[in-house]
Write a protein that holds these residues in place. Structure first.
Motif, short mmCIF file in Angstrom:
data_model
loop_
_atom_site.label_atom_id
_atom_site.label_comp_id
_atom_site.label_asym_id
_atom_site.label_seq_id
_atom_site.Cartn_x
_atom_site.Cartn_y
_atom_site.Cartn_z
N LEU A 263 -9.34 11.22 -13.74
CA LEU A 263 -8.27 10.22 -13.69
C LEU A 263 -6.93 10.88 -13.40
CD1 LEU A 263 -9.50 8.04 -16.66
CD2 LEU A 263 -9.38 7.31 -14.26
N PHE A 264 -6.69 12.08 -13.96
CA PHE A 264 -5.45 12.79 -13.64
C PHE A 264 -5.46 13.28 -12.19
CE2 PHE A 264 -2.40 14.18 -17.12
CZ PHE A 264 -2.60 13.04 -17.87
N ASN A 265 -6.64 13.67 -11.70
CA ASN A 265 -6.75 14.03 -10.29
C ASN A 265 -6.42 12.82 -9.41
OD1 ASN A 265 -7.60 16.56 -11.08
ND2 ASN A 265 -9.76 16.21 -10.63
N LEU A 266 -6.88 11.66 -9.84
CA LEU A 266 -6.56 10.42 -9.12
C LEU A 266 -5.05 10.22 -9.06
CD1 LEU A 266 -7.55 7.60 -7.93
CD2 LEU A 266 -7.29 6.75 -10.27
N VAL A 267 -4.38 10.40 -10.19
CA VAL A 267 -2.93 10.23 -10.24
C VAL A 267 -2.25 11.18 -9.26
CG1 VAL A 267 -0.89 10.60 -11.70
CG2 VAL A 267 -2.87 9.34 -12.60
N HIS A 268 -2.63 12.45 -9.29
CA HIS A 268 -2.03 13.42 -8.36
C HIS A 268 -2.32 13.04 -6.90
CE1 HIS A 268 -0.40 16.46 -11.05
NE2 HIS A 268 -1.53 16.46 -11.75
N GLY A 269 -3.55 12.67 -6.62
CA GLY A 269 -3.93 12.32 -5.26
C GLY A 269 -3.12 11.17 -4.70
N ILE A 270 -2.92 10.14 -5.53
CA ILE A 270 -2.15 8.98 -5.08
C ILE A 270 -0.68 9.34 -4.92
CG2 ILE A 270 -1.40 6.65 -5.71
CD1 ILE A 270 -4.11 6.23 -7.05
N LEU A 271 -0.13 10.10 -5.88
CA LEU A 271 1.28 10.48 -5.79
C LEU A 271 1.56 11.39 -4.59
CD1 LEU A 271 2.11 11.21 -9.55
CD2 LEU A 271 3.03 9.34 -8.16
N ASP A 272 0.59 12.19 -4.19
CA ASP A 272 0.79 13.14 -3.09
C ASP A 272 0.59 12.51 -1.71
OD1 ASP A 272 1.32 15.09 -4.96
OD2 ASP A 272 -0.69 15.98 -4.88
N MET B 4 0.82 -1.21 0.00
CA MET B 4 0.00 0.00 0.00
C MET B 4 0.86 1.27 0.00
SD MET B 4 -2.70 -1.77 -0.05
CE MET B 4 -4.06 -0.64 0.00
N SER B 5 2.10 1.16 0.47
CA SER B 5 2.97 2.33 0.55
C SER B 5 4.00 2.39 -0.57
CB SER B 5 3.69 2.37 1.90
OG SER B 5 4.51 1.23 2.06
N VAL B 6 3.92 1.45 -1.54
CA VAL B 6 4.87 1.46 -2.66
C VAL B 6 4.16 1.54 -4.01
CG1 VAL B 6 6.55 0.12 -1.34
CG2 VAL B 6 5.01 -1.06 -2.92
N SER B 7 2.84 1.65 -4.00
CA SER B 7 2.08 1.50 -5.25
C SER B 7 1.89 2.79 -6.04
CB SER B 7 0.72 0.87 -4.96
OG SER B 7 -0.04 1.69 -4.10
N ASP C 32 1.06 9.37 1.24
CA ASP C 32 2.13 8.48 1.69
C ASP C 32 1.84 7.02 1.32
OD1 ASP C 32 3.65 10.54 2.81
OD2 ASP C 32 2.58 10.41 4.72
N GLU C 33 0.57 6.69 1.24
CA GLU C 33 0.20 5.33 0.85
C GLU C 33 -1.19 5.34 0.21
OE1 GLU C 33 -1.78 3.21 4.70
OE2 GLU C 33 0.42 3.32 4.72
N PHE C 34 -1.47 4.29 -0.54
CA PHE C 34 -2.77 4.19 -1.22
C PHE C 34 -3.83 3.73 -0.22
CE2 PHE C 34 -5.87 1.50 -3.52
CZ PHE C 34 -6.46 2.50 -4.28
#
Length: 353
Positions: free
Chosen positions: A330-339, A299-302, A341-343
């Motif tokens: 979908l781009f908001n999703l990408v930013h949210g996950i990248l920002d 969850m913290s490396v994905s 610490d874990e999914f």
């Protein structure tokens, strides 16, 4: 792929070392990456069917030079047969003019492999849009797929190259022609929901994630490498996988994100958020996978791998029929996950806003 039947017969007879009668040689269809052709023939008085796969040039994705396409197919021929439940590769050959030739004289190539039987998992995802909850067949399929992934991911890379191979997987996930940067390069110039500066921002965030993950090469394990819905075919009570890609070893998160992004993507398309059967499927997938593997670290490396898969499903080349608003989500999703610490599944709907 233009090959005279005579040359195809000669080629198959060399492989099987006996007379071959080719009954059919016809196109199956084309996708973004390439085309498939059905070859039906008599062998040992029995009808057999194989598929010849070629790759396209002129689309980007790192397939620009004939040597790029050769590399992909040579690797596939070498590794398909090493993964459980994968369709078997038979051979890779070169094409010159309308004949089959040595690799050195070829400018195009094809991979010869078994034909997959059944229906791919895209059908199940489409059916979920009309369900408020999963049925027993959905649950059983998720259980089988997570158990399969747990099994292949249990094979750790124990060689002294584990660090090198893990670093390469991280690097390729960002910079490979078929991965994040290569996929972003295929977006059209007139795209409205994003621009090149935002794409660069995503790439920079992914580079930061690569630095965070480099010390985790203990995670290097056997992977499929492209475990998405179109590469999983169910027939009766079992399934077959196709087209493993870009390395035999990497992080288990590569496969898990490639598959689970489909639940989020499909739910956004049909419901505008993660809900219903799609949300249940996503939660159940992780529940089973964590139960079978105990890999809570995933969850913290994905994030890096979800970012790659997110820009794939938002890409007009792969999914031309979704709306600009859905692509923005979908781009908001990408930013949210990248920002983060874990999914966290509970935060997906906050990510996409």
């Amino acid at each position: 792929m233009k090959i005279k039947k005579k040359y195809l017969v000669d080629y198959l007879e060399k492989i099987y070392n006996e007379k071959i009668n080719v009954l059919k040689f016809e196109p199956l269809g084309s996708g973004c990456h390439g085309s498939g052709f059905l070859i039906e023939f008599l062998h040992n008085s029995k009808k057999e069917r194989l598929v010849a796969k070629t790759l396209k040039s002129g689309i980007g994705l790192g397939h620009d030079h004939f040597s790029d396409r050769c590399q992909v197919l040579m690797w596939a021929n070498d590794t398909f047969n090493n993964l459980p439940k994968h369709v078997k590769a038979v051979d890779v050959a070169g094409i010159s003019g309308d004949g089959i030739t040595s690799i050195g004289k070829a400018r195009e190539f094809f991979l010869l492999m078994e034909e997959a039987k059944g229906v791919d998992y895209s059908y199940d995802l489409r059916e979920m849009k009309n369900k408020s909850s999963l049925d027993s067949e959905d649950i059983e399929k998720i259980k089988k797929l997570t158990k399969y992934l747990a099994g292949i991911h249990s094979v750790k890379c124990t060689s002294e190259d584990a660090k090198i191979l893990y670093f390469r997987k991280l690097r390729d996930t960002i910079g490979h022609g078929e991965c994040l940067m290569g996929v972003l390069d295929t977006y059209p110039d007139d795209i409205k929901f994003t621009d090149y500066f935002e794409m660069a921002e995503i790439e920079k965030k992914c580079c930061d994630w690569m630095a965070k993950l480099k010390h985790k090469y203990h995670r290097c394990c056997q992977i499929h490498g492209d475990f998405h819905r179109g590469n999983i075919w169910f027939s009766d009570d079992d399934f077959t996988v196709l087209d493993r890609s870009r390395g035999e070893y990497g992080d288990a998160a590569d496969d898990v994100t490639a598959f689970t992004i489909n639940y989020i993507f499909s739910s956004i398309i049909h419901h505008g958020k993660l809900k219903g059967a799609y949300e249940e499927a996503l939660r159940l997938f992780y529940e089973y996978y964590l139960k079978f593997t105990g890999d809570y670290e995933i969850m913290s490396v994905s994030a890096l791998f979800y970012a790659f898969r997110g820009v794939v499903v938002a890409n007009p080349m792969f999914y031309p029929d979704i709306t600009e608003k859905q692509r923005r989500m979908l781009f908001n999703l990408v930013h949210g996950i990248l920002d983060a610490d874990e999914f966290k599944i509970d935060e997906v709907n906050d990510y996409v806003k």
